[in-house]
Design a protein around this motif. Structure first.
Motif, short mmCIF file in Angstrom:
data_model
loop_
_atom_site.label_atom_id
_atom_site.label_comp_id
_atom_site.label_asym_id
_atom_site.label_seq_id
_atom_site.Cartn_x
_atom_site.Cartn_y
_atom_site.Cartn_z
N ASP A 113 -5.26 -0.36 13.41
CA ASP A 113 -5.00 0.09 12.05
C ASP A 113 -6.25 0.00 11.16
OD1 ASP A 113 -3.51 1.13 10.06
OD2 ASP A 113 -2.39 -0.69 9.58
N PRO A 114 -7.33 0.67 11.57
CA PRO A 114 -8.60 0.50 10.85
C PRO A 114 -8.61 1.27 9.52
CG PRO A 114 -8.86 2.13 12.56
CD PRO A 114 -7.46 1.64 12.67
N GLU A 115 -9.54 0.87 8.65
CA GLU A 115 -9.65 1.52 7.34
C GLU A 115 -10.37 2.85 7.45
OE1 GLU A 115 -11.39 -1.39 4.48
OE2 GLU A 115 -10.87 -2.69 6.14
N LEU A 116 -11.30 2.90 8.41
CA LEU A 116 -12.15 4.07 8.53
C LEU A 116 -12.03 4.61 9.95
CD1 LEU A 116 -14.55 5.92 7.70
CD2 LEU A 116 -16.05 4.06 8.34
N ASP A 146 -1.66 12.77 7.47
CA ASP A 146 -0.74 11.70 7.11
C ASP A 146 -1.47 10.38 6.92
OD1 ASP A 146 1.51 13.10 6.99
OD2 ASP A 146 2.53 12.13 8.67
N LEU A 147 -2.37 10.08 7.87
CA LEU A 147 -3.12 8.85 7.79
C LEU A 147 -3.84 8.75 6.46
CD1 LEU A 147 -4.96 8.26 11.16
CD2 LEU A 147 -3.22 6.86 10.10
N CYS A 148 -4.40 9.88 6.04
CA CYS A 148 -5.20 9.89 4.83
C CYS A 148 -4.32 9.87 3.58
CB CYS A 148 -6.09 11.12 4.87
SG CYS A 148 -7.16 11.22 3.49
N VAL A 149 -3.32 10.75 3.55
CA VAL A 149 -2.51 10.88 2.34
C VAL A 149 -1.55 9.71 2.18
CG1 VAL A 149 -0.79 12.31 1.18
CG2 VAL A 149 -2.69 13.38 2.36
N LYS A 150 -0.82 9.37 3.27
CA LYS A 150 0.23 8.37 3.13
C LYS A 150 -0.30 6.96 3.27
CE LYS A 150 4.08 11.25 4.37
NZ LYS A 150 4.61 11.81 5.60
N ARG A 151 -1.39 6.79 4.03
CA ARG A 151 -1.83 5.43 4.28
C ARG A 151 -3.22 5.13 3.76
NH1 ARG A 151 0.19 4.65 10.30
NH2 ARG A 151 -0.74 2.62 10.04
N GLY A 152 -3.79 6.10 3.05
CA GLY A 152 -5.04 5.83 2.34
C GLY A 152 -6.26 5.58 3.20
N LYS A 153 -6.22 6.03 4.46
CA LYS A 153 -7.38 5.83 5.33
C LYS A 153 -8.50 6.82 4.97
CE LYS A 153 -4.82 3.22 7.96
NZ LYS A 153 -4.84 1.82 7.65
N GLN A 168 0.82 -1.20 0.00
CA GLN A 168 0.00 0.00 0.00
C GLN A 168 0.85 1.25 0.00
OE1 GLN A 168 -1.92 1.16 3.41
NE2 GLN A 168 -3.66 2.05 2.37
N SER A 169 1.91 1.24 0.81
CA SER A 169 2.69 2.48 0.88
C SER A 169 3.38 2.74 -0.46
CB SER A 169 3.67 2.44 2.04
OG SER A 169 4.64 1.48 1.81
N GLN A 170 3.77 1.66 -1.15
CA GLN A 170 4.36 1.87 -2.49
C GLN A 170 3.34 2.45 -3.46
OE1 GLN A 170 6.02 -1.84 -3.67
NE2 GLN A 170 7.78 -1.60 -2.31
N LEU A 171 2.14 1.88 -3.38
CA LEU A 171 1.08 2.33 -4.28
C LEU A 171 0.74 3.79 -4.03
CD1 LEU A 171 -0.70 0.69 -6.36
CD2 LEU A 171 -2.51 1.00 -4.70
N THR A 172 0.70 4.17 -2.75
CA THR A 172 0.37 5.57 -2.44
C THR A 172 1.43 6.50 -3.00
OG1 THR A 172 0.36 4.61 -0.24
CG2 THR A 172 -0.96 6.55 -0.54
N LYS A 173 2.69 6.07 -2.87
CA LYS A 173 3.76 6.92 -3.40
C LYS A 173 3.58 7.13 -4.89
CE LYS A 173 7.47 6.11 -0.22
NZ LYS A 173 8.30 4.94 0.05
N LEU A 174 3.28 6.04 -5.59
CA LEU A 174 3.07 6.14 -7.03
C LEU A 174 1.93 7.09 -7.34
CD1 LEU A 174 3.38 2.57 -8.53
CD2 LEU A 174 4.66 4.61 -9.13
N LYS A 175 0.84 6.90 -6.61
CA LYS A 175 -0.34 7.72 -6.86
C LYS A 175 -0.05 9.19 -6.61
CE LYS A 175 -4.46 4.96 -6.26
NZ LYS A 175 -5.16 4.30 -5.17
N GLN A 176 0.73 9.45 -5.54
CA GLN A 176 1.06 10.83 -5.22
C GLN A 176 1.84 11.49 -6.34
OE1 GLN A 176 2.79 10.19 -1.35
NE2 GLN A 176 1.46 11.75 -0.50
#
Lengths: 307, 307
Positions: free
Chosen positions: B151-154, B178-185, A74-82
């Motif tokens: 580590d919940p999704e929502l 950070d949670l939202c941008v870097k970890r997609g929550k 996921q963290s790799q994917l987020t980097k790509l998306k960013q």
């Protein structure tokens, strides 16, 4: 009598063991079904899903490992998306940044061609148009510089240089411009030799962009350049006496195309400082910007000493 | 839709004769921060409680992760982390012990989840201080740690910055981002402070007396509510030239072949119009946009505004 008692107790013990194992089995079954559900969800692309497990569960190591894999993906994917999003933003703002000066340039040239202006005024129009064309050229050049950096295509030639000597040379080139713009300057560079492993052109670009930024945006009339050195690193500090950087912009100024000046007025292009940051980080250095309490801003670059 | 994490349809809550939440249709999109904005008693907490099943729904439906809550609680709730009002912890245990209890009950996704969660909110691990001796800010931090423990999704956060000092507020804000941008929550957050939400959220829902008045992305609201003069003309090159020469306009941007935005709102629009007409440039439209976000909220809430 004795044997029946033994038999009775052993039956009870076996029943207890069976019940215990049965419960354990049920728990593991439930866990596996949980894992299955979560994996199904992850397979569909929900990389935020985690499998929850208790410390006493047999499956905990499996769960922890799956979670770790999913998290890394996921963290790799987020980097790509960013970076994808950043490119998209770059493209939209680019079209504006080019369109505005270009439209104005066309306006001036049309006026000249249609002979609306003559004589001295015409000369002035040509001058303005030329300045705008130069500005566009500068913009395209820094953009190119930046894209090269971002795509990691730039090839650097690192060598051991005397930071103090190199800085003095760059500043010597800047002095006429500073005097021309009526900027006062104060330079404090140690006389000793200090070796830093760097790419000369990149360092020139770093200082040029920083100075350019101060001239265009600080609104001050004084610049101070200092270098402090110790056994591990050198700190290059550039200070101005302008209006400082508004607090809400401070954390963003190194982002690409970020301009504190929301109107995007024609000077500046929002690339200079992001190029500086990129270059500094390539030299394993750090850059930060701060406001001074009595007005003005200061940029501090630290570069490690060459071993 | 796959992209919607929380969807409510005609969600209503009636206490006795008082309708607290009135037919609310909320759409929280995946990977975004949704800010629920409203004054005290507007119904924000009640909506969150209904989503979490802490308060019964009078009528309407709630879908989380594209499933109705009813009957799927066991699968949905482990994927949500929440703080509603003051979180309940054992007063005679330390923060670490409290979280360890929750970790045991809920299960975790990592081996040292408690330590990491405490690290994120800046509380010491294995500290001797018991919960009843915590300050309001520390209690709030422990609540946030509890919400992110698995580590919940929502994340559903009801005024998470209550009781925090300004530095703490900034920390929580950057941590949520950070949670939202870097970890997609996905985050649903409520607040009665406009400035806080406008710094944090991607989407905003404005709730007033139990009615959802407006639901929109912040970017869209900002676009609608910034200060500029919108000028649409037949020939932008000629218009820009005129503006530069006669009105000394510097801060503008050309949007497309007909549209120019002028950022100096003090310009004399009547004069500009006249000058453009005299130069044979036809003006399609010329309008001043200078609503601030605050003005806009006042308008939406019927003049009462938001604190």
């Amino acid at each position: 009598m004795k044997w029946t008692l033994v038999f009775f107790f052993s039956t009870i013990i076996s029943i207890c063991v069976i019940v215990y194992l049965w419960a354990k089995l049920c728990r593991v079954k439930e866990q596996i079904s949980n894992i299955k559900d979560a994996l199904e969800d992850i397979k569909k692309g929900n990389l935020n899903r985690r499998i929850l497990t208790r410390k006493s569960d047999m499956t905990k190591t499996i769960c922890y490992n799956i979670n770790e894999i999913v998290m890394n993906n996921q963290s790799q994917l987020t980097k790509l998306k960013q970076s994808e999003q950043a490119y998209k933003r770059l493209m939209t703002s680019l079209s504006h940044d080019v369109k505005t000066p270009l439209t104005s340039l066309v306006g001036y040239l049309e006026a000249i061609q249609e002979k609306i202006v003559t004589g001295e005024e015409k000369e002035e129009y040509i001058g303005v148009a030329l300045a705008k064309a130069y500005h566009l050229k500068d913009f395209v050049e820094s953009l190119f510089e930046w894209v090269k950096l971002d795509a990691k295509e730039q090839i650097f030639q690192f060598e051991i240089c005397d930071l103090n000597e190199l800085s003095r040379n760059i500043l010597a080139d800047w002095i006429p411009t500073l005097e021309d713009k009526l900027f006062g300057y104060e330079i404090d560079i140690p006389d000793l030799e200090y070796s830093v492993y760097l790419d000369r052109n990149a360092y020139v670009l770093i200082l040029n962009n920083l100075f350019q930024n101060i001239l265009l945006h600080s609104g001050g009339d004084k610049i101070r350049f200092q270098i402090f050195e110790d056994k591990v690193q050198a700190a290059i500090i550039v200070t101005d006496n302008g209006k400082g950087i508004p607090k809400k912009h401070l954390s963003h100024i190194f982002e690409r195309l970020y301009q504190g000046d929301e109107s995007r007025s024609t000077s500046g292009n929002g690339l200079g400082l992001s190029i500086v940051q990129e270059l500094v980080s390539i030299h394993s250095g750090m850059i930060r910007a701060e406001n001074l309490s009595h007005g003005g801003a200061t940029f501090t670059i630290t570069l490690p000493k060459a071993l | 839709m796959d992209n919607i994490v929380i969807e409510t349809r005609q969600l209503t809550k009636i206490y006795g004769e008082q309708t607290v939440v009135n037919e609310v249709n909320l759409h929280v999109r995946k990977g975004r921060i949704y800010g629920l904005l409203g004054r005290n008693g507007a119904g924000k907490t009640t909506i969150m409680k209904m989503i979490l099943g802490l308060s019964s729904v009078t009528s309407g439906e709630v879908d989380v992760f594209s499933q109705t809550i009813k009957g799927n609680e066991k699968y949905i709730y482990p994927r949500i982390g929440a703080i509603i009002e003051t979180p309940g912890f054992y007063p005679n245990l330390t923060g670490t012990e409290n979280l360890e209890i929750f970790a045991k009950l809920r299960g975790t996704s990592r081996p040292n989840a408690v330590k990491e969660a405490l690290g994120v909110v800046g509380l010491p691990y294995r500290d001797k201080k018991v919960f009843s001796k915590y300050s309001l800010g520390m209690k709030q931090r422990l609540g946030i740690a509890n919400a992110i423990l698995h580590d919940p999704e929502l994340l559903i956060l009801d005024e998470p910055t209550n009781g925090l000092d300004p530095i703490g507020i900034a920390e929580v804000r950057s941590f949520i981002q950070d949670l939202c941008v870097k970890r997609g929550k996905t985050v649903l957050i409520s607040s009665h402070i406009l400035s806080e939400i406008s710094l944090l959220a991607d989407d905003i829902g404005i709730i007033h007396n139990g009615v959802l008045l407006e639901e929109n992305s912040l970017a869209e609201l900002h676009k609608r509510n910034s200060k500029y003069i919108l000028l649409q003309v037949s020939d932008t090159a000629k218009a820009v030239l005129l503006l530069e020469r006669r009105f000394h306009v510097k801060e503008y941007s050309v949007q497309d072949t007909h549209t120019v935005l002028l950022y100096d709102t003090d310009l004399d629009m009547a004069e500009i119009n006249k000058a453009l007409m005299l130069e044979n440039i036809s003006v399609i439209s010329l309008q001043l946009c200078n609503d601030t976000l605050e003005d806009y909220f006042k308008k939406v809430t019927g003049g009462e505004g938001i604190a």
